[in-house]
Structure formats: C-alpha cells, structure tokens
Write a protein that holds these residues in place. Sequence first.
Motif, PDB file in Angstrom:
ATOM      1  N   GLN A 176       0.714  -1.212  -0.042  1.00 54.60           N
ATOM      2  CA  GLN A 176       0.024   0.021  -0.074  1.00 54.60           C
ATOM      3  C   GLN A 176       0.939   1.213  -0.163  1.00 54.60           C
ATOM      4  O   GLN A 176       2.182   1.208   0.540  1.00 54.60           O
ATOM      5  CB  GLN A 176      -0.891   0.032   1.289  1.00 54.60           C
ATOM      6  CG  GLN A 176      -2.096  -0.868   1.313  1.00 54.60           C
ATOM      7  CD  GLN A 176      -2.955  -0.645   2.520  1.00 54.60           C
ATOM      8  OE1 GLN A 176      -2.667  -1.073   3.528  1.00 54.60           O
ATOM      9  NE2 GLN A 176      -4.054   0.142   2.035  1.00 54.60           N
ATOM     10  N   ARG A 177       0.354   2.313  -0.431  1.00 59.83           N
ATOM     11  CA  ARG A 177       0.988   3.535  -0.566  1.00 59.83           C
ATOM     12  C   ARG A 177       0.034   4.877  -0.028  1.00 59.83           C
ATOM     13  O   ARG A 177      -1.082   4.627  -0.251  1.00 59.83           O
ATOM     14  CB  ARG A 177       1.628   3.945  -1.922  1.00 59.83           C
ATOM     15  CG  ARG A 177       2.758   3.059  -2.317  1.00 59.83           C
ATOM     16  CD  ARG A 177       3.963   3.122  -1.505  1.00 59.83           C
ATOM     17  NE  ARG A 177       4.894   2.639  -2.294  1.00 59.83           N
ATOM     18  CZ  ARG A 177       5.510   1.127  -1.980  1.00 59.83           C
ATOM     19  NH1 ARG A 177       4.841   0.532  -1.240  1.00 59.83           N
ATOM     20  NH2 ARG A 177       6.574   0.846  -2.668  1.00 59.83           N
ATOM     21  N   ILE A 178       0.596   5.736   0.735  1.00 61.86           N
ATOM     22  CA  ILE A 178      -0.037   6.829   0.993  1.00 61.86           C
ATOM     23  C   ILE A 178      -0.519   7.521  -0.251  1.00 61.86           C
ATOM     24  O   ILE A 178       0.253   7.724  -1.244  1.00 61.86           O
ATOM     25  CB  ILE A 178       0.715   7.689   1.976  1.00 61.86           C
ATOM     26  CG1 ILE A 178       0.916   7.056   3.341  1.00 61.86           C
ATOM     27  CG2 ILE A 178      -0.122   8.879   2.131  1.00 61.86           C
ATOM     28  CD1 ILE A 178       2.005   7.787   4.050  1.00 61.86           C
ATOM     29  N   PRO A 179      -1.960   7.794  -0.509  1.00 62.48           N
ATOM     30  CA  PRO A 179      -2.299   8.507  -1.752  1.00 62.48           C
ATOM     31  C   PRO A 179      -1.269   9.657  -2.111  1.00 62.48           C
ATOM     32  O   PRO A 179      -1.329  10.596  -0.975  1.00 62.48           O
ATOM     33  CB  PRO A 179      -4.010   8.477  -1.504  1.00 62.48           C
ATOM     34  CG  PRO A 179      -4.310   7.619  -0.410  1.00 62.48           C
ATOM     35  CD  PRO A 179      -3.003   7.604   0.422  1.00 62.48           C
ATOM     36  N   ALA A 180      -1.148  10.001  -3.182  1.00 61.03           N
ATOM     37  CA  ALA A 180      -0.427  10.908  -3.667  1.00 61.03           C
ATOM     38  C   ALA A 180      -1.195  12.425  -3.265  1.00 61.03           C
ATOM     39  O   ALA A 180      -0.322  13.304  -2.653  1.00 61.03           O
ATOM     40  CB  ALA A 180      -0.354  11.191  -5.102  1.00 61.03           C
ATOM     41  N   GLU A 181      -2.297  12.329  -3.150  1.00 62.44           N
ATOM     42  CA  GLU A 181      -3.333  13.427  -2.593  1.00 62.44           C
ATOM     43  C   GLU A 181      -2.730  13.985  -1.117  1.00 62.44           C
ATOM     44  O   GLU A 181      -2.892  15.105  -0.743  1.00 62.44           O
ATOM     45  CB  GLU A 181      -4.688  13.253  -2.616  1.00 62.44           C
ATOM     46  CG  GLU A 181      -5.378  13.129  -3.937  1.00 62.44           C
ATOM     47  CD  GLU A 181      -5.089  11.435  -4.115  1.00 62.44           C
ATOM     48  OE1 GLU A 181      -5.254  10.592  -3.249  1.00 62.44           O
ATOM     49  OE2 GLU A 181      -4.640  11.156  -5.523  1.00 62.44           O
ATOM     50  N   GLU A 182      -2.447  13.150  -0.292  1.00 58.70           N
ATOM     51  CA  GLU A 182      -2.075  13.435   1.133  1.00 58.70           C
ATOM     52  C   GLU A 182      -0.563  14.061   0.986  1.00 58.70           C
ATOM     53  O   GLU A 182      -0.038  14.377   2.283  1.00 58.70           O
ATOM     54  CB  GLU A 182      -2.083  12.083   2.001  1.00 58.70           C
ATOM     55  CG  GLU A 182      -3.467  11.678   1.947  1.00 58.70           C
ATOM     56  CD  GLU A 182      -3.841  10.354   3.014  1.00 58.70           C
ATOM     57  OE1 GLU A 182      -2.855  10.329   4.169  1.00 58.70           O
ATOM     58  OE2 GLU A 182      -4.443   9.670   2.665  1.00 58.70           O
ATOM     59  N   LYS A 183       0.066  13.800  -0.017  1.00 52.91           N
ATOM     60  CA  LYS A 183       1.655  14.461   0.014  1.00 52.91           C
ATOM     61  C   LYS A 183       1.678  15.299  -1.022  1.00 52.91           C
ATOM     62  O   LYS A 183       2.767  15.836  -1.207  1.00 52.91           O
ATOM     63  CB  LYS A 183       2.465  13.161  -0.304  1.00 52.91           C
ATOM     64  CG  LYS A 183       2.312  12.110   0.583  1.00 52.91           C
ATOM     65  CD  LYS A 183       3.682  11.560   1.005  1.00 52.91           C
ATOM     66  CE  LYS A 183       3.593  10.527   1.757  1.00 52.91           C
ATOM     67  NZ  LYS A 183       4.643  10.626   2.943  1.00 52.91           N
ATOM     68  N   THR A 184       0.532  15.922  -1.485  1.00 54.47           N
ATOM     69  CA  THR A 184       0.704  16.933  -2.446  1.00 54.47           C
ATOM     70  C   THR A 184      -0.020  18.418  -2.255  1.00 54.47           C
ATOM     71  O   THR A 184      -1.228  18.219  -1.804  1.00 54.47           O
ATOM     72  CB  THR A 184       0.058  16.339  -3.870  1.00 54.47           C
ATOM     73  OG1 THR A 184       0.741  15.171  -4.114  1.00 54.47           O
ATOM     74  CG2 THR A 184       0.314  17.246  -5.049  1.00 54.47           C
TER      75      THR A 184
END
Length: 188
Positions: A176-184
């Motif tokens: 799993q990865r943290i969604p890009a939205e949470e890091k952008t």
Amino acid sequence: MGVLDLIKSRRSIGVTAEKDVPDEVIQGLLEAATWAPNHKKTEPWKFRVVKGEGRVKLGEEMARITAGNTEGLSEEEAAKKVEKARKGPLRAPVMIVVAVSPSGKVPEIEETVAAGCAIQNLLLYATEQGLATIVRTGDIAYAPELKDYLSLEAADKIVGLIYVGYPKREMDIKAQRIPAEEKTIWFK
C-alpha cells in the motif's frame, strides 16, 4: 502489462533460487538502466556485475573489510558481523553494484538521482523479466576499500548493491502507499 501496473507490481524480493541468470538477461537489465534521465547527458552511472566464483571472492573481501571495522564489538558480535558480510554476495546468483561517478558538470545530487533512476529502470525491467531483486547498501557500501576492490574511483559512490535472481517461490506481496493527494499541494 502497462507501465503503471509494472511499477505497482515491483517488489523487493530477497529469496532467490540458485538458478543462473544468463548474461544476455543481465545485459538487458544494464541496457534498461542506461536509459535513465540525466542532466546534461553525463550518464554518471557505473556497473559492476558479480557472478559465480566472483561472489565468493567479493564476500571474502567484504569480510576482510568488515573485520577491520569491528572495534568496540564483542568477539561474538564481530564474528557474526564478519560472517554476514562474507555471505552477503551469496544471497542471489548475481549482484550488480551501481555507483555514481560525479562529472562536476552538474550538482552531485542530480547525478545521484540519475543513478537512482537507472536503478529503478533496472528493477522494473527485471520485474518484467520475472526476476526477483532487492537493493541493499549498509556500511560496507561506503567503505573506500570496497570501491578499490571494485575498480571504482575515489570520488565514485556506491548507491546500490542489487541482488538479482529467479524467485525461489511464488511471491504475492501486497503493498500500500499513502495516496499522492495526501503528500501533494497544488499551486494554480
């Protein structure tokens, strides 16, 4: 398989069979690596391929280097560390050492990132070829004596010891990865 699916399916797998990886396959991995982006076309990467008896010789050298760096450890801890270094190259049938060789034409960080991109290309192509790979470093990767052994220049830096082989068993490792939205943060 599309590129995004290939990226999402790539996993670090350190359990390999002792089955030989043909030189032509390794050449393909290296070819993929050389197509990494790099500023001013410096192509700052160097590769060292270690196979067969070369793995045993490299393990002996890594053990020798490690033995010289065990000050402060108990005899038992030192022996374990040395033995681990000796066995390291035997983890897989092939080890590809990737180093960055700074050109001085661009900031070193850019060339280090380019070498990282080369590693990613290699790993993705290996996945597509059905190979298992894992990238390691550890203290040994930063030892000047190891660079000497591998015929690298003093300014070169080892950025990855890539173990390559065929998977010992079927691996279905979920990730799993943290969604890009949470890091952008978008600036419009």
